[in-house]
Structure formats: C-alpha cells, structure tokens
Motif scaffolding. Structure first.
Motif, PDB file in Angstrom:
ATOM      1  N   VAL A  15       0.849  -1.199   0.000  1.00  0.00           N
ATOM      2  CA  VAL A  15       0.000   0.000   0.000  1.00  0.00           C
ATOM      3  C   VAL A  15       0.881   1.244   0.000  1.00  0.00           C
ATOM      4  N   LYS A  16       0.707   2.093  -0.986  1.00  0.00           N
ATOM      5  CA  LYS A  16       1.378   3.396  -0.965  1.00  0.00           C
ATOM      6  C   LYS A  16       0.867   4.186   0.228  1.00  0.00           C
ATOM      7  N   THR A  17       1.782   4.520   1.120  1.00  0.00           N
ATOM      8  CA  THR A  17       1.416   5.194   2.363  1.00  0.00           C
ATOM      9  C   THR A  17       2.152   6.521   2.435  1.00  0.00           C
ATOM     10  N   VAL A  18       1.392   7.607   2.422  1.00  0.00           N
ATOM     11  CA  VAL A  18       1.957   8.952   2.426  1.00  0.00           C
ATOM     12  C   VAL A  18       1.846   9.540   3.830  1.00  0.00           C
ATOM     13  N   VAL A  19       2.945  10.072   4.311  1.00  0.00           N
ATOM     14  CA  VAL A  19       3.013  10.697   5.636  1.00  0.00           C
ATOM     15  C   VAL A  19       3.429  12.147   5.447  1.00  0.00           C
ATOM     16  N   LYS A  20       2.594  13.071   5.874  1.00  0.00           N
ATOM     17  CA  LYS A  20       2.984  14.465   5.944  1.00  0.00           C
ATOM     18  C   LYS A  20       3.704  14.697   7.269  1.00  0.00           C
ATOM     19  N   ALA A  21       4.748  15.496   7.252  1.00  0.00           N
ATOM     20  CA  ALA A  21       5.554  15.707   8.452  1.00  0.00           C
ATOM     21  C   ALA A  21       5.867  17.185   8.609  1.00  0.00           C
ATOM     22  N   ILE A  22       5.914  17.617   9.862  1.00  0.00           N
ATOM     23  CA  ILE A  22       6.221  19.005  10.150  1.00  0.00           C
ATOM     24  C   ILE A  22       6.834  19.099  11.546  1.00  0.00           C
ATOM     25  N   GLY A  23       7.764  20.018  11.727  1.00  0.00           N
ATOM     26  CA  GLY A  23       8.318  20.300  13.039  1.00  0.00           C
ATOM     27  C   GLY A  23       9.538  19.477  13.384  1.00  0.00           C
ATOM     28  N   GLN A  24      10.098  19.789  14.535  1.00  0.00           N
ATOM     29  CA  GLN A  24      11.286  19.121  15.050  1.00  0.00           C
ATOM     30  C   GLN A  24      11.051  18.764  16.511  1.00  0.00           C
ATOM     31  N   GLY A  25      11.722  17.718  16.967  1.00  0.00           N
ATOM     32  CA  GLY A  25      11.607  17.312  18.357  1.00  0.00           C
ATOM     33  C   GLY A  25      11.157  15.877  18.471  1.00  0.00           C
ATOM     34  N   LYS A  26      10.652  15.529  19.623  1.00  0.00           N
ATOM     35  CA  LYS A  26      10.172  14.166  19.866  1.00  0.00           C
ATOM     36  C   LYS A  26       9.047  13.838  18.889  1.00  0.00           C
ATOM     37  N   VAL A  52       5.786  16.159  14.089  1.00  0.00           N
ATOM     38  CA  VAL A  52       4.440  15.625  13.925  1.00  0.00           C
ATOM     39  C   VAL A  52       4.372  14.842  12.610  1.00  0.00           C
ATOM     40  N   LEU A  53       3.978  13.587  12.715  1.00  0.00           N
ATOM     41  CA  LEU A  53       3.879  12.678  11.578  1.00  0.00           C
ATOM     42  C   LEU A  53       2.408  12.372  11.336  1.00  0.00           C
ATOM     43  N   LEU A  54       1.926  12.671  10.119  1.00  0.00           N
ATOM     44  CA  LEU A  54       0.500  12.642   9.826  1.00  0.00           C
ATOM     45  C   LEU A  54       0.239  11.733   8.623  1.00  0.00           C
ATOM     46  N   PRO A  55       0.153  10.424   8.846  1.00  0.00           N
ATOM     47  CA  PRO A  55      -0.128   9.527   7.730  1.00  0.00           C
ATOM     48  C   PRO A  55      -1.587   9.620   7.300  1.00  0.00           C
ATOM     49  N   SER A  56      -1.821   9.392   6.015  1.00  0.00           N
ATOM     50  CA  SER A  56      -3.176   9.151   5.519  1.00  0.00           C
ATOM     51  C   SER A  56      -3.435   7.659   5.615  1.00  0.00           C
ATOM     52  N   HIS A  57      -4.591   7.292   6.155  1.00  0.00           N
ATOM     53  CA  HIS A  57      -4.918   5.878   6.266  1.00  0.00           C
ATOM     54  C   HIS A  57      -4.996   5.240   4.876  1.00  0.00           C
ATOM     55  N   PRO A  58      -4.747   3.959   4.775  1.00  0.00           N
ATOM     56  CA  PRO A  58      -4.884   3.270   3.491  1.00  0.00           C
ATOM     57  C   PRO A  58      -6.269   3.518   2.875  1.00  0.00           C
ATOM     58  N   GLY A  59      -6.255   3.878   1.598  1.00  0.00           N
ATOM     59  CA  GLY A  59      -7.510   4.153   0.904  1.00  0.00           C
ATOM     60  C   GLY A  59      -8.083   5.521   1.163  1.00  0.00           C
ATOM     61  N   MET A  60      -7.346   6.377   1.879  1.00  0.00           N
ATOM     62  CA  MET A  60      -7.852   7.694   2.248  1.00  0.00           C
ATOM     63  C   MET A  60      -6.771   8.746   2.011  1.00  0.00           C
ATOM     64  N   GLY A  61      -7.203   9.996   1.915  1.00  0.00           N
ATOM     65  CA  GLY A  61      -6.263  11.105   1.807  1.00  0.00           C
ATOM     66  C   GLY A  61      -5.274  10.919   0.684  1.00  0.00           C
ATOM     67  N   PHE A  62      -3.986  11.042   1.021  1.00  0.00           N
ATOM     68  CA  PHE A  62      -2.920  10.973   0.031  1.00  0.00           C
ATOM     69  C   PHE A  62      -2.449   9.540  -0.238  1.00  0.00           C
ATOM     70  N   SER A  63      -2.894   8.586   0.576  1.00  0.00           N
ATOM     71  CA  SER A  63      -2.404   7.219   0.437  1.00  0.00           C
ATOM     72  C   SER A  63      -3.159   6.470  -0.655  1.00  0.00           C
ATOM     73  N   GLY A  64      -2.579   5.347  -1.061  1.00  0.00           N
ATOM     74  CA  GLY A  64      -3.138   4.565  -2.152  1.00  0.00           C
ATOM     75  C   GLY A  64      -4.226   3.619  -1.697  1.00  0.00           C
ATOM     76  N   PRO A  65      -4.837   2.916  -2.650  1.00  0.00           N
ATOM     77  CA  PRO A  65      -5.924   1.988  -2.323  1.00  0.00           C
ATOM     78  C   PRO A  65      -5.431   0.796  -1.521  1.00  0.00           C
ATOM     79  N   ALA A  66      -6.349   0.229  -0.739  1.00  0.00           N
ATOM     80  CA  ALA A  66      -6.030  -0.932   0.095  1.00  0.00           C
ATOM     81  C   ALA A  66      -7.266  -1.823   0.153  1.00  0.00           C
TER      82      ALA A  66
END
Length: 262
Positions: A15-26, A52-66
C-alpha cells in the motif's frame, strides 16, 4: 497562513502510504478521522515542540488503495509496519482524532510499549447506548458544518459553496473514496468494537482525553466513560467547541503540547 509539510512515502504491505511531516523534536504520530476534509494544518500548532507525523490511512487522503482492509485489525498491523519503516529515533507519542481515536486506542492496547504518551481527541469506538453518536445518515448534507463545529463558520470552508465546480467534484470523489474505505473498516462491528473498554484497561500510558463540550457528533458525555476505563487518563474539556475541536479552538494545541512534554 500556508502550512508547509514534508512528504514522506512508504510502501507498506503493498500500500502506498503517504506521511505528511512538520516540526522538530520528539516524534508524535497523529491518526486522522473518518475523512480528511479538514486537512492537517492544525499540526503547525504542535510543530514548535514535536516532529508531527501525519499519515493518511490506506484508501484515504494521500495514500493509495487498500482493498484488502476488512476491519480494524488490518489497520493496526499496517501502522505497526509503518512504525518499523519510520525507524524513529525515540519512542513516539500517539494522538488520534474521532475514528483515529478509536484506531489509536486499539493500537495502544496492542502495543503500548511502542508509545510514550497518548492523546485521544473526541474518540469514536465506544458505542455506549446511553451516550449515542449521531448517525451520519441522519444529517442533511447542508447541515454537516453545524455538526462538525459549534461555530459552523469554522467548518464551512472545508465544503463546496457552489462557486468552484472543480473543487466540488474533487470533494465528492474524495468523500466517496474515503467513505468506501471507512465502510470496509467498520464492516465487522460498526464504528467501534464491543470489547473496547476491555482493551482500554491495557493502556497504562499517561493519556489525555480531549473533548469539545458542544460536540454534536460524539457527545461529550462519553468523556467520563473513557477516563474511567483508561488506567492513567485525565480529561481536557474544551468549552464552546464542537467535534473539530483542534480547528475551532486552536489554543487547545498548546495544552496538548504541555501534556505531551510533561
């Protein structure tokens, strides 16, 4: 304000899984709700202290079909595999909103040792008959903004207003695609699990439950039930906020950040 994200892409179980990321730290893993219409811009309010790591669930948002997904267990395995692929430098915090709150609850119950602190924002999943959620099918399309936010003006920009045919078409296609994915996820038991309370007993991580007191989708009267079932929970009740509490009351993010940084 335009929020700029990094885009990370992984192949997780095909599954193509896209994670948007922003910021630094823990690191902080955020699991979104049953639609992505509100986007991820809220995360800028946490990016001063966290990665902050913001994945799109499979089949949703920026991610591919599942098409293989047939229930929540498939998503739990997916996110455990994604954690392996991310190879984070330290144990992440876990945060989930609405359907993502249900997802985060099951994930933390199964793998509590993989996470530090947990934040559940207006979580779905409990399905207590004494505190019922509003059935989405009972809401007329034009009424959705008023169900998502106590001040409908907060939610209105996420919906077509008739002025942009391309936006309206994309909005409809996105909601249909995401609705199909959510339908398969919820096929076994609906939006939740009948044994979720039993699962919650395993989550010994410090947990913050966040709820807008004017939530018309998932009633804030559920919040004490969550806090009673979670071994180490505290409640942040947000006055005059609806379901989209992070967008409607962005100052809430500072309080969440303080909890995570404690």
């Amino acid at each position: 304000m335009t929020v700029t994200f990094e885009t990370l892409e992984f192949e997780i179980g095909g599954v193509k899984t896209v994670v948007k990321a922003i910021g630094q730290g823990k690191p902080l893993l955020f699991l979104h709700g049953a639609a992505t219409l509100e986007g991820f811009d809220f995360a800028a309010g946490l990016a001063d202290r966290f990665r902050v790591l913001l994945p799109s669930h499979p089949g949703m948002g920026f991610s591919g079909p599942a098409p293989h997904v047939s229930g929540m267990a498939d998503l739990i395995v997916h996110y455990l595999n994604l954690l392996d692929a991310l190879a984070l430098p330290s144990k992440p915090h876990l945060m989930g909103f609405s359907m993502g709150g249900w997802m985060a609850t099951e994930l933390a119950a199964v793998a509590r040792e993989k996470f530090d602190r947990v934040v559940l924002v207006a979580p779905a999943g409990l399905n207590d008959p004494g505190h019922p959620a509003t059935p989405l099918g009972d809401i007329a399309p034009q009424d959705f903004p008023a169900y998502l936010a106590h001040d409908p003006a907060v939610a209105l920009p996420y919906f077509p207003d008739g002025s942009d045919a391309d936006f309206a078409a994309a909005f409809g296609a996105d909601r249909a695609r995401e609705g199909e994915a959510v339908g398969r996820l919820c096929a076994p038991f609906g939006m939740g699990h009948p044994n979720l309370r039993r699962m919650m007993a395993r989550i010994t991580n410090p947990t913050l439950v966040v709820w807008g007191d004017k939530d018309r989708l998932l009633p804030a009267s559920q919040a004490p039930l969550w806090c009673d079932a979670l071994p180490a929970a505290s409640l942040l009740a947000v006055p005059d906020a609806g379901h989209l509490v992070l967008q409607e009351k962005p100052e809430t993010l500072s309080k969440i950040g303080d909890f995570l940084a404690a």
